[in-house]
Design a protein around this motif. Structure first.
Motif, PDB file in Angstrom:
ATOM      1  N   GLU A 136      10.666  12.642 -11.465  1.00 11.69           N
ATOM      2  CA  GLU A 136      11.810  11.798 -11.804  1.00 11.69           C
ATOM      3  C   GLU A 136      11.991  10.703 -10.756  1.00 11.69           C
ATOM      4  O   GLU A 136      12.841  10.810  -9.878  1.00 11.69           O
ATOM      5  CB  GLU A 136      13.070  12.644 -11.923  1.00 11.69           C
ATOM      6  CG  GLU A 136      13.007  13.648 -13.064  1.00 11.69           C
ATOM      7  CD  GLU A 136      14.278  14.456 -13.204  1.00 11.69           C
ATOM      8  OE1 GLU A 136      15.354  13.966 -12.809  1.00 11.69           O
ATOM      9  OE2 GLU A 136      14.191  15.583 -13.703  1.00 11.69           O
ATOM     10  N   PRO A 137      11.213   9.644 -10.856  1.00 13.28           N
ATOM     11  CA  PRO A 137      11.301   8.589  -9.841  1.00 13.28           C
ATOM     12  C   PRO A 137      12.594   7.780  -9.930  1.00 13.28           C
ATOM     13  O   PRO A 137      13.124   7.562 -11.022  1.00 13.28           O
ATOM     14  CB  PRO A 137      10.089   7.708 -10.145  1.00 13.28           C
ATOM     15  CG  PRO A 137       9.836   7.927 -11.600  1.00 13.28           C
ATOM     16  CD  PRO A 137      10.217   9.350 -11.887  1.00 13.28           C
ATOM     17  N   THR A 138      13.057   7.358  -8.767  1.00 17.93           N
ATOM     18  CA  THR A 138      14.209   6.455  -8.710  1.00 17.93           C
ATOM     19  C   THR A 138      13.804   5.122  -8.082  1.00 17.93           C
ATOM     20  O   THR A 138      14.488   4.129  -8.262  1.00 17.93           O
ATOM     21  CB  THR A 138      15.363   7.071  -7.895  1.00 17.93           C
ATOM     22  OG1 THR A 138      14.899   7.371  -6.581  1.00 17.93           O
ATOM     23  CG2 THR A 138      15.879   8.349  -8.560  1.00 17.93           C
ATOM     24  N   GLN A 139      12.703   5.121  -7.332  1.00 19.95           N
ATOM     25  CA  GLN A 139      12.170   3.908  -6.717  1.00 19.95           C
ATOM     26  C   GLN A 139      10.797   3.617  -7.329  1.00 19.95           C
ATOM     27  O   GLN A 139       9.905   4.450  -7.254  1.00 19.95           O
ATOM     28  CB  GLN A 139      12.016   4.085  -5.196  1.00 19.95           C
ATOM     29  CG  GLN A 139      13.311   4.381  -4.480  1.00 19.95           C
ATOM     30  CD  GLN A 139      14.218   3.176  -4.458  1.00 19.95           C
ATOM     31  OE1 GLN A 139      13.764   2.062  -4.217  1.00 19.95           O
ATOM     32  NE2 GLN A 139      15.496   3.386  -4.707  1.00 19.95           N
ATOM     33  N   ARG A 144       0.862  -1.186   0.000  1.00 16.58           N
ATOM     34  CA  ARG A 144       0.000   0.000   0.000  1.00 16.58           C
ATOM     35  C   ARG A 144       0.897   1.234   0.000  1.00 16.58           C
ATOM     36  O   ARG A 144       1.968   1.238   0.605  1.00 16.58           O
ATOM     37  CB  ARG A 144      -0.912   0.006   1.223  1.00 16.58           C
ATOM     38  CG  ARG A 144      -0.115   0.110   2.501  1.00 16.58           C
ATOM     39  CD  ARG A 144      -0.961   0.112   3.729  1.00 16.58           C
ATOM     40  NE  ARG A 144      -0.087   0.406   4.861  1.00 16.58           N
ATOM     41  CZ  ARG A 144      -0.370   0.159   6.097  1.00 16.58           C
ATOM     42  NH1 ARG A 144      -1.522  -0.388   6.408  1.00 16.58           N
ATOM     43  NH2 ARG A 144       0.469   0.461   7.056  1.00 16.58           N
ATOM     44  N   GLY A 145       0.461   2.253  -0.719  1.00 19.44           N
ATOM     45  CA  GLY A 145       1.228   3.495  -0.715  1.00 19.44           C
ATOM     46  C   GLY A 145       1.307   4.152  -2.073  1.00 19.44           C
ATOM     47  O   GLY A 145       0.347   4.152  -2.842  1.00 19.44           O
ATOM     48  N   ALA A 146       2.487   4.686  -2.376  1.00 21.44           N
ATOM     49  CA  ALA A 146       2.730   5.446  -3.599  1.00 21.44           C
ATOM     50  C   ALA A 146       3.071   4.523  -4.767  1.00 21.44           C
ATOM     51  O   ALA A 146       3.566   3.418  -4.566  1.00 21.44           O
ATOM     52  CB  ALA A 146       3.874   6.429  -3.373  1.00 21.44           C
ATOM     53  N   PHE A 147       2.846   4.996  -5.975  1.00 23.21           N
ATOM     54  CA  PHE A 147       3.220   4.255  -7.178  1.00 23.21           C
ATOM     55  C   PHE A 147       4.742   4.190  -7.290  1.00 23.21           C
ATOM     56  O   PHE A 147       5.315   3.163  -7.594  1.00 23.21           O
ATOM     57  CB  PHE A 147       2.616   4.928  -8.416  1.00 23.21           C
ATOM     58  CG  PHE A 147       2.798   4.145  -9.678  1.00 23.21           C
ATOM     59  CD1 PHE A 147       2.021   3.034  -9.941  1.00 23.21           C
ATOM     60  CD2 PHE A 147       3.752   4.524 -10.616  1.00 23.21           C
ATOM     61  CE1 PHE A 147       2.188   2.295 -11.115  1.00 23.21           C
ATOM     62  CE2 PHE A 147       3.926   3.803 -11.786  1.00 23.21           C
ATOM     63  CZ  PHE A 147       3.150   2.689 -12.035  1.00 23.21           C
ATOM     64  N   ASP A 148       5.373   5.317  -7.047  1.00 24.81           N
ATOM     65  CA  ASP A 148       6.831   5.411  -7.027  1.00 24.81           C
ATOM     66  C   ASP A 148       7.221   6.548  -6.098  1.00 24.81           C
ATOM     67  O   ASP A 148       6.362   7.074  -5.384  1.00 24.81           O
ATOM     68  CB  ASP A 148       7.405   5.581  -8.444  1.00 24.81           C
ATOM     69  CG  ASP A 148       6.797   6.750  -9.212  1.00 24.81           C
ATOM     70  OD1 ASP A 148       6.460   7.783  -8.591  1.00 24.81           O
ATOM     71  OD2 ASP A 148       6.664   6.642 -10.446  1.00 24.81           O
ATOM     72  N   ASP A 149       8.484   6.959  -6.106  1.00 27.24           N
ATOM     73  CA  ASP A 149       8.943   7.924  -5.107  1.00 27.24           C
ATOM     74  C   ASP A 149       8.948   9.377  -5.546  1.00 27.24           C
ATOM     75  O   ASP A 149       9.233  10.266  -4.747  1.00 27.24           O
ATOM     76  CB  ASP A 149      10.338   7.545  -4.590  1.00 27.24           C
ATOM     77  CG  ASP A 149      11.413   7.666  -5.649  1.00 27.24           C
ATOM     78  OD1 ASP A 149      11.089   7.669  -6.858  1.00 27.24           O
ATOM     79  OD2 ASP A 149      12.599   7.739  -5.274  1.00 27.24           O
ATOM     80  N   ASP A 150       8.630   9.658  -6.804  1.00 27.58           N
ATOM     81  CA  ASP A 150       8.671  11.056  -7.245  1.00 27.58           C
ATOM     82  C   ASP A 150       7.779  11.256  -8.465  1.00 27.58           C
ATOM     83  O   ASP A 150       7.830  10.460  -9.415  1.00 27.58           O
ATOM     84  CB  ASP A 150      10.112  11.461  -7.583  1.00 27.58           C
ATOM     85  CG  ASP A 150      10.253  12.941  -7.813  1.00 27.58           C
ATOM     86  OD1 ASP A 150      10.378  13.675  -6.822  1.00 27.58           O
ATOM     87  OD2 ASP A 150      10.212  13.367  -8.987  1.00 27.58           O
ATOM     88  N   MET A 151       7.006  12.325  -8.426  1.00 26.65           N
ATOM     89  CA  MET A 151       6.062  12.605  -9.505  1.00 26.65           C
ATOM     90  C   MET A 151       6.784  12.908 -10.823  1.00 26.65           C
ATOM     91  O   MET A 151       6.283  12.588 -11.894  1.00 26.65           O
ATOM     92  CB  MET A 151       5.186  13.794  -9.101  1.00 26.65           C
ATOM     93  CG  MET A 151       4.025  14.053 -10.009  1.00 26.65           C
ATOM     94  SD  MET A 151       2.897  15.254  -9.292  1.00 26.65           S
ATOM     95  CE  MET A 151       3.511  16.759 -10.009  1.00 26.65           C
ATOM     96  N   THR A 189       8.157  -2.969  -8.651  1.00 26.74           N
ATOM     97  CA  THR A 189       9.095  -3.812  -7.907  1.00 26.74           C
ATOM     98  C   THR A 189       8.338  -4.832  -7.048  1.00 26.74           C
ATOM     99  O   THR A 189       8.710  -6.017  -7.000  1.00 26.74           O
ATOM    100  CB  THR A 189      10.029  -2.951  -7.033  1.00 26.74           C
ATOM    101  OG1 THR A 189      10.754  -2.056  -7.888  1.00 26.74           O
ATOM    102  CG2 THR A 189      11.009  -3.800  -6.248  1.00 26.74           C
ATOM    103  N   ALA A 190       7.266  -4.384  -6.395  1.00 25.44           N
ATOM    104  CA  ALA A 190       6.459  -5.294  -5.573  1.00 25.44           C
ATOM    105  C   ALA A 190       5.766  -6.342  -6.438  1.00 25.44           C
ATOM    106  O   ALA A 190       5.732  -7.529  -6.092  1.00 25.44           O
ATOM    107  CB  ALA A 190       5.437  -4.505  -4.762  1.00 25.44           C
TER     108      ALA A 190
END
Length: 191
Positions: free
Chosen positions: A156-159, A147-154, A164-165
């Motif tokens: 330029e995501p790095t995660q 549960r949570g965010a799609f990735d780490d940045d709107m 990955t899940a």
């Protein structure tokens, strides 16, 4: 005029209080069912995706700039996993500001290749504890796995949390990251 300002302020406060107090469903808990009408006119529930190994549920909308910024990523995600028994369903619960007709136009305009459905009751967002758009939940074997965010940045995501899940789950592994803080606009429910 004063009454109108008070009403708007009260409605905004109720939305913010609901958003701040919504409890996210726990990792490992049974995934709540939902009922929603798709932009394709079909009725959807969690049961609609029973043949998928993994189901990704995204609470999203048309009018949040953060949710809109993620639409192309959702399309790319659905395309990447289309042959891997992964279903992506986007649920719009913003019953205060949107409706199915507006959603149909958006889905057609963007060429959504995933289910985009309207839960006019808002019960799905409440059951999952979704607070913002987009707010992601990954389900496998009827249980919440992420549960949570799609990735780490709107921008330029790095995660890439969701992909990955999903990759880990498809390999029979437990995702390394099972919970992150979702970010976006508050879900707007009528109360």
């Amino acid at each position: 005029m004063m009454f109108q300002r008070f009403t708007v302020a009260l409605a905004f406060t109720l939305v913010m209080v609901w958003s701040a107090n919504a409890e996210e469903v726990e990792i490992g808990a049974d995934a709540p069912n939902f009922t929603a009408v798709g932009t394709d006119g079909k009725n959807y529930s969690l049961e609609s995706f029973k043949d998928s190994d993994v189901v990704v549920v995204s609470f999203t909308c048309n009018d949040c700039p953060v949710a809109v910024a993620y639409e192309d990523r959702f399309i790319e995600f659905a395309e990447k996993y289309k042959d891997q028994s992964v279903s992506f369903v986007a649920i719009n619960c913003n019953n205060q500001t949107e409706d199915l007709e507006v959603m149909k136009k958006r889905a057609e305009e963007k060429g959504f290749n995933f289910v985009y459905a309207f839960d006019e009751s808002g019960q799905a967002a409440e059951a999952y504890g979704a607070r913002v758009t987009p707010h992601m939940f990954i389900i496998q074997d009827g249980k919440i796995q992420y549960r949570g965010a799609f990735d780490d940045d709107m921008k330029e995501p790095t995660q890439h949390y969701v992909s990955t899940a999903v990759d880990a789950l498809l390999e029979g592994k437990t995702p390394e990251t099972t919970s992150t803080k979702a970010f976006g606009c508050s879900i707007k429910l009528k109360r």
